[in-house]
Scaffold this motif. Structure first.
Motif, PDB file in Angstrom:
ATOM      1  N   THR A 210       0.823  -1.539  -0.169  1.00 30.10           N
ATOM      2  CA  THR A 210      -0.334   0.084  -0.230  1.00 30.10           C
ATOM      3  C   THR A 210       0.790   1.220  -0.246  1.00 30.10           C
ATOM      4  OG1 THR A 210      -1.654   1.035   0.856  1.00 30.10           O
ATOM      5  CG2 THR A 210      -0.090  -0.066   2.261  1.00 30.10           C
ATOM      6  N   SER A 211       0.160   2.459  -0.045  1.00 33.10           N
ATOM      7  CA  SER A 211       1.211   3.537  -0.504  1.00 33.10           C
ATOM      8  C   SER A 211       0.159   4.717   0.676  1.00 33.10           C
ATOM      9  CB  SER A 211       0.639   4.161  -1.774  1.00 33.10           C
ATOM     10  OG  SER A 211      -0.102   4.116  -2.324  1.00 33.10           O
ATOM     11  N   ASP A 212      -0.914   3.715   1.723  1.00 33.53           N
ATOM     12  CA  ASP A 212      -1.349   4.328   2.055  1.00 33.53           C
ATOM     13  C   ASP A 212      -0.522   4.371   3.828  1.00 33.53           C
ATOM     14  OD1 ASP A 212      -3.380   5.956   0.872  1.00 33.53           O
ATOM     15  OD2 ASP A 212      -4.585   3.669   1.043  1.00 33.53           O
ATOM     16  N   PRO A 213      -0.132   5.518   4.682  1.00 31.88           N
ATOM     17  CA  PRO A 213       0.556   4.718   5.331  1.00 31.88           C
ATOM     18  C   PRO A 213       0.008   4.004   6.340  1.00 31.88           C
ATOM     19  CG  PRO A 213      -0.350   7.588   5.808  1.00 31.88           C
ATOM     20  CD  PRO A 213      -1.170   6.755   5.169  1.00 31.88           C
ATOM     21  N   LEU A 214       0.970   3.711   7.476  1.00 36.96           N
ATOM     22  CA  LEU A 214       0.336   2.290   7.669  1.00 36.96           C
ATOM     23  C   LEU A 214       0.675   2.710   9.752  1.00 36.96           C
ATOM     24  CD1 LEU A 214       2.701   0.093   6.865  1.00 36.96           C
ATOM     25  CD2 LEU A 214       0.649  -0.063   6.371  1.00 36.96           C
ATOM     26  N   THR A 215       0.688   3.949  10.220  1.00 39.78           N
ATOM     27  CA  THR A 215       0.299   4.237  11.401  1.00 39.78           C
ATOM     28  C   THR A 215      -0.548   5.601  11.244  1.00 39.78           C
ATOM     29  OG1 THR A 215       2.475   3.390  12.407  1.00 39.78           O
ATOM     30  CG2 THR A 215       1.482   5.215  13.067  1.00 39.78           C
ATOM     31  N   TYR A 216      -1.507   5.674  12.214  1.00 37.50           N
ATOM     32  CA  TYR A 216      -2.684   6.822  12.850  1.00 37.50           C
ATOM     33  C   TYR A 216      -2.741   7.564  13.423  1.00 37.50           C
ATOM     34  CZ  TYR A 216      -3.885   5.481   8.030  1.00 37.50           C
ATOM     35  OH  TYR A 216      -3.678   5.080   6.546  1.00 37.50           O
ATOM     36  N   THR A 217      -2.605   8.710  14.085  1.00 42.12           N
ATOM     37  CA  THR A 217      -2.659   9.061  15.592  1.00 42.12           C
ATOM     38  C   THR A 217      -3.813  10.025  15.745  1.00 42.12           C
ATOM     39  OG1 THR A 217      -0.529  10.239  14.808  1.00 42.12           O
ATOM     40  CG2 THR A 217      -0.169   8.831  16.390  1.00 42.12           C
ATOM     41  N   ALA A 218      -4.222  10.831  14.785  1.00 43.32           N
ATOM     42  CA  ALA A 218      -5.617  11.523  14.675  1.00 43.32           C
ATOM     43  C   ALA A 218      -6.464  10.914  14.474  1.00 43.32           C
ATOM     44  CB  ALA A 218      -5.217  12.928  13.038  1.00 43.32           C
ATOM     45  N   GLN A 219      -7.332  11.822  15.577  1.00 41.04           N
ATOM     46  CA  GLN A 219      -9.026  11.069  15.476  1.00 41.04           C
ATOM     47  C   GLN A 219      -9.143  10.797  14.025  1.00 41.04           C
ATOM     48  OE1 GLN A 219     -10.080   9.855  18.659  1.00 41.04           O
ATOM     49  NE2 GLN A 219      -7.382  10.054  18.653  1.00 41.04           N
ATOM     50  N   GLY A 220     -10.126  10.153  13.832  1.00 40.82           N
ATOM     51  CA  GLY A 220     -11.439  10.323  12.648  1.00 40.82           C
ATOM     52  C   GLY A 220     -11.086   8.807  12.533  1.00 40.82           C
ATOM     53  N   THR A 221     -11.037   8.980  10.469  1.00 42.14           N
ATOM     54  CA  THR A 221     -11.885   7.194  10.349  1.00 42.14           C
ATOM     55  C   THR A 221     -10.587   7.354   8.940  1.00 42.14           C
ATOM     56  OG1 THR A 221     -13.769   6.935  10.782  1.00 42.14           O
ATOM     57  CG2 THR A 221     -12.937   5.407   9.450  1.00 42.14           C
ATOM     58  N   TYR A 222     -10.083   6.245   8.710  1.00 33.56           N
ATOM     59  CA  TYR A 222      -9.033   6.433   7.109  1.00 33.56           C
ATOM     60  C   TYR A 222      -9.486   4.994   6.793  1.00 33.56           C
ATOM     61  CZ  TYR A 222      -7.225   9.679  10.315  1.00 33.56           C
ATOM     62  OH  TYR A 222      -7.069  10.688  12.150  1.00 33.56           O
ATOM     63  N   THR A 223      -9.178   5.320   5.057  1.00 30.30           N
ATOM     64  CA  THR A 223      -9.150   3.901   4.393  1.00 30.30           C
ATOM     65  C   THR A 223      -7.867   3.392   3.938  1.00 30.30           C
ATOM     66  OG1 THR A 223     -11.395   4.542   4.279  1.00 30.30           O
ATOM     67  CG2 THR A 223     -10.695   2.805   2.484  1.00 30.30           C
ATOM     68  N   ILE A 224      -6.910   2.413   4.333  1.00 29.03           N
ATOM     69  CA  ILE A 224      -5.762   1.986   3.730  1.00 29.03           C
ATOM     70  C   ILE A 224      -6.346   1.131   2.246  1.00 29.03           C
ATOM     71  CG2 ILE A 224      -3.827   0.867   4.018  1.00 29.03           C
ATOM     72  CD1 ILE A 224      -3.713   1.517   6.842  1.00 29.03           C
ATOM     73  N   ASN A 225      -6.206   1.181   1.017  1.00 30.87           N
ATOM     74  CA  ASN A 225      -5.981   0.495  -0.236  1.00 30.87           C
ATOM     75  C   ASN A 225      -4.655  -0.508   0.238  1.00 30.87           C
ATOM     76  OD1 ASN A 225      -8.161   1.799  -0.993  1.00 30.87           O
ATOM     77  ND2 ASN A 225      -7.597   3.420  -0.991  1.00 30.87           N
ATOM     78  N   TRP A 226      -5.118  -1.411  -0.305  1.00 28.81           N
ATOM     79  CA  TRP A 226      -4.173  -2.930  -0.034  1.00 28.81           C
ATOM     80  C   TRP A 226      -4.507  -3.473  -1.547  1.00 28.81           C
ATOM     81  CZ3 TRP A 226      -0.818  -3.150   3.623  1.00 28.81           C
ATOM     82  CH2 TRP A 226      -1.239  -3.035   4.980  1.00 28.81           C
ATOM     83  N   LEU A 227      -3.286  -3.172  -2.159  1.00 34.80           N
ATOM     84  CA  LEU A 227      -2.690  -4.690  -3.616  1.00 34.80           C
ATOM     85  C   LEU A 227      -2.204  -5.276  -3.100  1.00 34.80           C
ATOM     86  CD1 LEU A 227      -3.126  -3.352  -6.585  1.00 34.80           C
ATOM     87  CD2 LEU A 227      -0.539  -2.255  -6.624  1.00 34.80           C
ATOM     88  N   PHE A 228      -2.912  -6.632  -3.736  1.00 34.04           N
ATOM     89  CA  PHE A 228      -1.712  -8.244  -4.709  1.00 34.04           C
ATOM     90  C   PHE A 228      -2.005  -8.463  -6.116  1.00 34.04           C
ATOM     91  CE2 PHE A 228      -5.272  -7.729  -0.862  1.00 34.04           C
ATOM     92  CZ  PHE A 228      -4.559  -8.414   0.463  1.00 34.04           C
ATOM     93  N   THR A 229      -0.797  -8.398  -5.508  1.00 30.85           N
ATOM     94  CA  THR A 229      -0.083  -8.098  -7.099  1.00 30.85           C
ATOM     95  C   THR A 229       0.456  -9.446  -7.713  1.00 30.85           C
ATOM     96  OG1 THR A 229       0.392  -5.767  -7.657  1.00 30.85           O
ATOM     97  CG2 THR A 229       1.570  -7.329  -9.064  1.00 30.85           C
TER      98      THR A 229
END
Length: 229
Positions: A210-229
């Motif tokens: 994924t190109s998204d961060p793996l660690t989150y500290t700010a309050q809220g909801t985040y979406t991680i997009n995973w890619l399987f190649t």
């Protein structure tokens, strides 16, 4: 014989005439009979000193199909006790290779691997053809593998033809977990367990990226997009 004088006086004498044929028929020079698959000999003829045409006879077969050189012994008998003989070779020699029934072979396309091949056909002037290939089955290397087919007529004549086997992987990886669970925490979340998928061809486990961060500290909801190649 009768001898008659002029005065009515006669005398006789005998003479023996012997007709005795002691000469055998002429020995002919016979050419070889050649063919690739089979040949049948025709009885040859020759001449005799007494004027007759003599036809040869034999106890050997007249038709041959087996590869090789076969010898026929011909006998010429003039009927007067005189016999001559000669031989004639029948040569069966196949020198023509099989011909593929199709000018070219279509590509064989398979997903992941190919476990068997359908043999193409060829025609030979003398009969049957044995078909073999040089491939090692199963074929599972992605890309194009060139298979060489060999046609053998069993008489020392072969021909070859090539065929492309194309192994492709068009199936997408299958995630091990269909619906990834939400990750929740009060202060911070770090993704530790990377999701995985299995690949249909290789049968291996694939780790997602994924190109998204793996660690989150700010309050809220985040979406991680995973890619399987």
């Amino acid at each position: 014989w009768l001898f008659t004088g002029g005065n009515g006086n006669t005398t006789t004498q005998t003479q023996t005439v012997i007709v005795d044929d002691v000469t055998a028929p002429v020995v002919p020079v016979l050419a070889d009979i050649t063919d690739e698959c089979s040949a049948t000999a025709v009885a040859p003829t020759t001449t005799d000193n007494c004027g007759a045409t003599i036809t040869g006879t034999t106890s050997d077969p007249l038709t041959y199909t087996a590869q090789g050189t076969h010898t026929i012994t011909w006998t010429f008998d003039d009927g007067n006790g005189n016999v001559s003989t000669t031989t004639q070779d029948v040569v069966i020699d196949d020198v023509t290779a099989p011909v593929a029934d199709n000018a070219s072979l279509s590509d064989v396309i398979a997903e992941c691997e190919l476990t068997s091949l359908v043999a193409p056909t060829a025609t030979d002037n003398c009969g049957s053809v044995t078909v073999t290939h040089d491939a090692t089955l199963p074929i599972n290397a992605l890309g194009t593998t060139v298979v060489t087919w060999t046609y053998d007529d069993g008489n020392g004549n072969t021909s070859t033809q090539t065929q492309n086997v194309i192994i492709q992987d068009t199936g997408v990886p299958a995630p091990v977990v269909t619906n990834l669970p939400d990750l929740t925490d009060e202060c911070s979340v770090t993704v530790v367990d990377i999701p995985t998928a299995t690949d249909g061809c290789a049968g291996v486990v694939i780790n997602a990226t994924t190109s998204d961060p793996l660690t989150y500290t700010a309050q809220g909801t985040y979406t991680i997009n995973w890619l399987f190649t």
